[in-house]
Write an enzyme that holds these catalytic residues in place. Sequence first.
Site, PDB file in Angstrom:
ATOM      1  N   GLU A   1       9.305  14.455 -10.564  1.00 42.55           N
ATOM      2  CA  GLU A   1       7.868  14.599 -10.816  1.00 42.55           C
ATOM      3  C   GLU A   1       7.571  15.714 -11.823  1.00 42.55           C
ATOM      4  O   GLU A   1       6.679  16.528 -11.617  1.00 42.55           O
ATOM      5  CB  GLU A   1       7.115  14.853  -9.502  1.00 42.55           C
ATOM      6  CG  GLU A   1       7.255  13.699  -8.529  1.00 42.55           C
ATOM      7  CD  GLU A   1       6.420  13.845  -7.262  1.00 42.55           C
ATOM      8  OE1 GLU A   1       5.934  12.813  -6.791  1.00 42.55           O
ATOM      9  OE2 GLU A   1       6.275  14.964  -6.766  1.00 42.55           O
TER      10      GLU A   1
ATOM     11  N   ASP B   1       7.887   8.312   0.658  1.00 36.55           N
ATOM     12  CA  ASP B   1       7.193   9.595   0.640  1.00 36.55           C
ATOM     13  C   ASP B   1       6.314   9.783   1.881  1.00 36.55           C
ATOM     14  O   ASP B   1       5.094   9.758   1.759  1.00 36.55           O
ATOM     15  CB  ASP B   1       6.342   9.684  -0.641  1.00 36.55           C
ATOM     16  CG  ASP B   1       5.983  11.114  -0.986  1.00 36.55           C
ATOM     17  OD1 ASP B   1       6.468  12.015  -0.298  1.00 36.55           O
ATOM     18  OD2 ASP B   1       5.220  11.311  -1.951  1.00 36.55           O
TER      19      ASP B   1
ATOM     20  N   GLU C   1      -0.344  14.573   4.700  1.00 34.12           N
ATOM     21  CA  GLU C   1      -0.753  14.073   3.390  1.00 34.12           C
ATOM     22  C   GLU C   1      -1.133  12.590   3.445  1.00 34.12           C
ATOM     23  O   GLU C   1      -2.099  12.171   2.812  1.00 34.12           O
ATOM     24  CB  GLU C   1       0.399  14.289   2.393  1.00 34.12           C
ATOM     25  CG  GLU C   1       0.121  13.754   1.006  1.00 34.12           C
ATOM     26  CD  GLU C   1       1.270  14.011   0.025  1.00 34.12           C
ATOM     27  OE1 GLU C   1       2.273  14.637   0.406  1.00 34.12           O
ATOM     28  OE2 GLU C   1       1.139  13.572  -1.135  1.00 34.12           O
TER      29      GLU C   1
HETATM   30  C1  GCU Z   1       4.661  14.112  -2.776  1.00 33.50           C
HETATM   31  C2  GCU Z   1       3.452  14.996  -2.888  1.00 33.50           C
HETATM   32  C3  GCU Z   1       3.624  16.065  -3.931  1.00 33.50           C
HETATM   33  C4  GCU Z   1       4.910  16.830  -3.646  1.00 33.50           C
HETATM   34  C5  GCU Z   1       6.082  15.864  -3.581  1.00 33.50           C
HETATM   35  C6  GCU Z   1       7.387  16.513  -3.195  1.00 33.50           C
HETATM   36  O1  GCU Z   1       4.793  13.321  -3.903  1.00 33.50           O
HETATM   37  O2  GCU Z   1       2.319  14.219  -3.193  1.00 33.50           O
HETATM   38  O3  GCU Z   1       2.507  16.901  -3.890  1.00 33.50           O
HETATM   39  O4  GCU Z   1       5.138  17.775  -4.635  1.00 33.50           O
HETATM   40  O5  GCU Z   1       5.816  14.889  -2.607  1.00 33.50           O
HETATM   41  O6  GCU Z   1       7.828  16.297  -2.062  1.00 33.50           O
HETATM   42  O7  GCU Z   1       8.003  17.197  -3.991  1.00 33.50           O
END
Ligand code: GCU
Length: 691
Positions: free
Chosen positions: A280, A354, A382
């Site tokens: 990400e 997730d 979340e």
């Molecule tokens: C999810 C979450 C993110 C977080 C990511 C992670 O995608 O929405 O906010 O950073 O998990 O576990 O690194």
Amino acid sequence: MRYDLINNNQLLASYRNSVTSVHFPVGTPTLVAAKDELQTGLEGLLGRKILIQTNLSNASIVVGTVKSSNIIASLGMDQQLTKVGEEGFVILTTKKDQKNVIAIAANSDVGVLHGVFHFLRLLQTGQTIQNLSITSAPKIKYRLLDHWDNLNRSVERGYAGFSIWNWHTLPDYIDQRYIDYARANASIGINGAVVTNVNANATILTKEYLEKVAALANVFRTYGIKIYLTGRFSAPIEIGKLKTADPLNEDVKRWWKNKIDEIYTYIPDFGGFLIKANSEGQPGPQDYKRSHADGANMFAEALAPHGGIVMWRAFVYSNESPEDRLKQAYAEFKPLDGKFNDNVAVQVKNGPLDFQPREPFSPLFGAMTKTPLFMEYQLTQEYLGFSTHLVFMAPLFKEVLDADTYAKGKGSTVAQVIDGSLYGHSLSGMAGVANIGNDIDWTGHPFGQANWYTLGRLSWDHDLSSAQIANEWIRQTFGNDKGLVDTVAKMMLSSREAVVNYMTPLGLHHIMGYGHHYGPAPWFDKASRADWNPVYFHRADSIGIGFDRTSKGTNYLSQYAPELRKKYEDISTCPEDLLLWFHHVSWNHKMKSGRTLWEELCYKYYSGVDSVRRMQKEWNSLEKQVDKQRFQQIKMLLAIQEKEAVWWRNSCLLYFQTFSKMPIPPNYEKPDHTLEYYKNLNFPFAPGNGK
Ligand code: GCU
């Protein structure tokens, strides 16, 4: 840790009889903390002052280690003590000078602290303290909370206020919250805290901030809790003025070695790093064409001389790859099995996607034999209604732990992978992404505390059942009245299936609002990447709904053992609770209930809402048994949960109906808004984005 006076008079009298005075020599901060806790706890629970002293030779309770207490040393408990290791404890009714005494003993001061908390728990939960013979040791070595807290005190996916770490006033100001946080964790056996967000900020590694981290570490140490940080992979560039962060570059290696040596001058028992890399948008070794193992080992080498560890996250999926997102972690990590240094663990989210309300276990748990794998759960909700929904997660956690990977034949459960026993790993770990913030009740929803509690208790002993954990927690939180305990337990134990049903029944997943993840948005298709769009995941069309991950689809199933592959591949043997996770299923498909898929979907969504309404009734029945403040608070939160469950149900069914073209059965209440209404809802200030 309320320690309310025991309200069962008979029990109170019998406890008062058994607990008259305590022999407890204290020579270290940890033993002092244990003694203070015992004093506070006993005085609250028994409603009288208890004499706790070093030199009581005729006390009814004796506490300590062989080293700290000559009485413990004289009781001949070696046999029991050899079973409980460094952090465990023994609680034993034994004889001293022909008189019964209760001994709370351990091999270390922290073990004594754990023993004291367990003893208090016995009283709080109304158990007998006659003829005690308890030996208890943690099954998992690293039991951690991962805070996704930013340095500006926002919390990524945090729904309980701001971060409890006040970096501005640290290191000089020690908030009582830090101490209470440590006490709470020690009471359930948690022994580590990663205090910063996985989306890391290199600033935490500067001298100014390390002094602040050291102040927290000093508080935690007394309670047997180590501090960990998240490592920003590009820190050598950002704060070290290097041109590269290539893990094989000598300057980079030296930079990290020096930085880590420096950290240990501030925090001699620093635990190590949790690292999110090449995921990400986070920097990582692949930016330099190096592998995750190259990256992890660089940290590991520098940490090893100090006894620190690396927790390298397996939550990776690439921007470029068109591959089914669920297959990517396995594809990247399985080939690296055996390439990580001894002090590296790979930390895997419970499921391959997730933290959805229901996922199958991550196939990595059945795939890596040479690498210790840590479990990562998410306590912060979340995808489970933020902090306004009552969802007790023990059943979710247990479902994963009890799942059979078949990795070494039948009975190779995920729990055995995680506790290190399946492949004989000495590193073992379980982490929960913390749901804690500076809200007055810590977790936003009082029942959120039950999930924090569960993480601690399950990482200590994953054989505990969800019902046992709920029972303990309710008794300590609300009291021991049988009717109350039964009613709250019913609410808690059904709450996870309820959220699955009103959000993502039958294996649906990832159909929430974009970005903030608040509420339903199965129609959303505007995200820049395909696999951030709900439509990518549910694949509804005129024929049916669901994601084909069988050999005819993406063949994600090939990442599981043959036994599981076979079962899930065949639509007639695939468990229905994950049907749409693995298959694209026609609207008319006959389900085990006799209903068609469309009817079953309606049934599940409606029964999810019904469950919440049942919870409301159950809670209302407790008005006289719960204090007014908590009663009202939870009542209001349940009302929000009901409203949002209806929102999920109506909007999802109205949207899926545009594909199925089938009616919602006439006996169900009609959606009170149109699909357009739901699509137009907007939440510019939904919490938790962590900005
Ligand atoms: C999810 C979450 C993110 C977080 C990511 C992670 O995608 O929405 O906010 O950073 O998990 O576990 O690194």
